[in-house]
Design a protein around this motif. Structure first.
Motif, PDB file in Angstrom:
ATOM      1  N   GLY A  71     -43.742  41.234 -14.453  1.00  0.00           N
ATOM      2  CA  GLY A  71     -44.522  42.385 -14.023  1.00  0.00           C
ATOM      3  C   GLY A  71     -43.706  43.410 -13.252  1.00  0.00           C
ATOM      4  N   ARG A  72     -44.422  44.387 -12.678  1.00  0.00           N
ATOM      5  CA  ARG A  72     -43.822  45.479 -11.904  1.00  0.00           C
ATOM      6  C   ARG A  72     -44.207  45.315 -10.443  1.00  0.00           C
ATOM      7  N   TYR A  73     -43.247  45.518  -9.547  1.00  0.00           N
ATOM      8  CA  TYR A  73     -43.497  45.245  -8.135  1.00  0.00           C
ATOM      9  C   TYR A  73     -42.835  46.303  -7.255  1.00  0.00           C
ATOM     10  N   GLY A  74     -43.194  46.240  -5.984  1.00  0.00           N
ATOM     11  CA  GLY A  74     -42.499  47.021  -4.980  1.00  0.00           C
ATOM     12  C   GLY A  74     -41.567  46.122  -4.203  1.00  0.00           C
ATOM     13  N   LEU A  75     -40.564  46.725  -3.583  1.00  0.00           N
ATOM     14  CA  LEU A  75     -39.608  45.990  -2.770  1.00  0.00           C
ATOM     15  C   LEU A  75     -39.348  46.787  -1.494  1.00  0.00           C
ATOM     16  N   TRP A  76     -39.580  46.145  -0.359  1.00  0.00           N
ATOM     17  CA  TRP A  76     -39.281  46.749   0.941  1.00  0.00           C
ATOM     18  C   TRP A  76     -37.990  46.162   1.491  1.00  0.00           C
ATOM     19  N   GLN A  77     -37.304  46.976   2.297  1.00  0.00           N
ATOM     20  CA  GLN A  77     -36.117  46.484   2.991  1.00  0.00           C
ATOM     21  C   GLN A  77     -36.006  47.178   4.340  1.00  0.00           C
ATOM     22  N   ASN A  78     -35.464  46.456   5.313  1.00  0.00           N
ATOM     23  CA  ASN A  78     -35.297  46.995   6.669  1.00  0.00           C
ATOM     24  C   ASN A  78     -36.631  47.492   7.216  1.00  0.00           C
ATOM     25  N   GLY A  79     -37.571  46.565   7.324  1.00  0.00           N
ATOM     26  CA  GLY A  79     -38.906  46.960   7.789  1.00  0.00           C
ATOM     27  C   GLY A  79     -39.580  47.778   6.717  1.00  0.00           C
ATOM     28  N   PHE A  80     -39.833  49.049   7.031  1.00  0.00           N
ATOM     29  CA  PHE A  80     -40.455  49.954   6.063  1.00  0.00           C
ATOM     30  C   PHE A  80     -39.562  51.173   5.805  1.00  0.00           C
ATOM     31  N   VAL A  84     -38.539  50.410  -3.039  1.00  0.00           N
ATOM     32  CA  VAL A  84     -38.007  50.496  -4.407  1.00  0.00           C
ATOM     33  C   VAL A  84     -39.068  49.989  -5.371  1.00  0.00           C
ATOM     34  N   ARG A  85     -39.199  50.667  -6.517  1.00  0.00           N
ATOM     35  CA  ARG A  85     -40.093  50.205  -7.568  1.00  0.00           C
ATOM     36  C   ARG A  85     -39.296  49.400  -8.594  1.00  0.00           C
ATOM     37  N   LEU A  86     -39.724  48.171  -8.807  1.00  0.00           N
ATOM     38  CA  LEU A  86     -39.021  47.250  -9.695  1.00  0.00           C
ATOM     39  C   LEU A  86     -39.784  47.075 -10.999  1.00  0.00           C
TER      40      LEU A  86
END
Length: 383
Positions: A71-80, A84-86
């Motif tokens: 599927g398609r997901y979001g990815l957060w890094q360093n808090g907010f 990135v859209r995966l």
């Protein structure tokens, strides 16, 4: 999201295991109190998926249940700071997973740790959502709370979209383009103890039993801006919030239809499920539920007022339901068990339509099959 926030909150990590071990020394009440406290304590988001390599159009992760999920997901890094859209999985090699990068909404993805969520669209300041959202503030019983609004000019049909426990408003954005297509305006509120929203006196979740009043304020906002009909959407605990609003609020008279995704329609099976996941006897979850409403609630769970989850059992209370309801739920949901949704649909086939997914994780039905999710919602909400 969040999708595993409760699971993570009581997951058998070193720190939590130590806490449970210490609680065991106090007997069943100690273990149950610790267990209950995790359920009502706001979530701390942790970057936990290793990012091994970042390319221009792909990213390589260590293989985990999340990184390998279809599927398609979001990815957060360093808090907010970074979102990135995966896209799809491109390659699986031993303990590495390569996924397509569909876009970077803001920030800069680097090697290190990150965290998956279902927010393919994360909202302002991102520009990936094909709908312009306005920022507004809604007056709730605890004070001003931020919200997003998508206003369809001339429409008196509105929807209020309610996210789940420990989630962000972005969890609900998958519904907005479909609703706009149908000529339905949307308001996406925050509620107490959300990031940026007012805190309750005890800074604890009440599992929908108080949060409904903040969502009621969103319905009042919609009515003040011309709504003559409101459709309610709720994800996970957001469903529990919606169901309490329908039961308790005068604004329920505005509600025409209800859409619940991965819904909590009864908290007791959720507690039982997570006790089982941690190899704890059901007695622990049952005693924990009693503690949430009993005189030890403040000492053991930090609650300023009772949280009686017996009021959340909508399978038992199914004869009280009066609005057409669409339930979207994965049969393999690893956070909120599917069986209560099936039981509710069986109890009220005249009102409740159940759409079952076979592979999606919690609140990720849209992520694995967005076309089906959107069509189901479109057909139900257009009526």
């Amino acid at each position: 999201m969040k999708t595993h926030v409760l699971r993570r909150a009581i997951a058998p990590t070193t720190g939590v295991t130590a806490g449970v071990t210490a609680a065991v020394g106090g007997g069943t009440v100690g273990v149950s109190g610790y267990f209950a406290r995790q359920i009502v304590t706001p979530v701390v988001h942790v970057d936990d998926v290793p990012v091994l390599e970042v390319g221009g159009d792909h990213v390589v992760f260590a293989s985990t249940e999340e990184s390998i999920a279809p599927g398609r997901y979001g990815l957060w890094q360093n808090g907010f700071d970074t979102h990135v859209r995966l896209g799809d999985v491109l390659d699986v090699d031993a303990d590495r997973v390569t996924r397509r990068v569909d876009g970077v909404d803001f920030g800069s993805l680097r090697t290190g740790k990150a965290r998956f969520n279902g927010y393919y669209f994360c909202g302002p300041p991102a520009t990936s959502l094909p709908v312009a959202l306005d920022e507004t503030v809604i007056d709730t019983p605890l004070g001003p709370a931020p919200a997003w609004v998508d206003r369809v000019p001339g429409s008196d049909r509105w929807a209020v979209l309610v996210h789940g426990r420990g989630a962000l408003r972005g969890e609900t954005l998958r519904a907005v383009p479909v609703l706009q297509e149908l000529g339905i305006s949307s308001v996406i509120p925050t509620y107490r103890n959300d990031i940026g929203a007012p805190r309750s006196a005890d800074h604890r979740y009440h599992l929908g039993l108080t949060e409904w009043a903040d969502v009621e304020a969103a319905l009042v906002y919609a009515a003040q801006h011309g709504a003559r009909e409101v459709q309610l959407f709720g994800w996970s605990m957001g469903a529990a919030v919606v169901l309490q609003l329908l039961d308790r609020s005068w604004t329920a008279e505005l509600v025409s239809r209800v859409v619940l995704d991965s819904p909590v329609v009864d908290w007791a099976p959720v507690l039982d499920f997570h006790a089982g996941e941690h190899r704890l006897p059901r007695l622990v979850s049952r005693v924990g539920a009693n503690l949430l409403r009993g005189p030890l609630r403040r000492a053991l769970a930090g609650l300023a007022e009772p949280v009686d989850i017996r009021q959340t059992n909508w399978v038992a209370r199914s004869d009280e339901l009066t609005r057409p309801m669409l339930l979207i739920h994965s049969a393999v949901d690893e956070f909120v068990p599917y069986a209560p949704s099936a039981a509710l649909a069986a109890a009220r086939p005249d009102l409740v339509q159940l759409e079952t997914w076979d592979v999606a994780r919690h609140c990720r039905e849209w992520n694995v099959d967005p076309a089906r999710w959107e069509q189901v919602v479109r057909d139900f909400c257009a009526a």
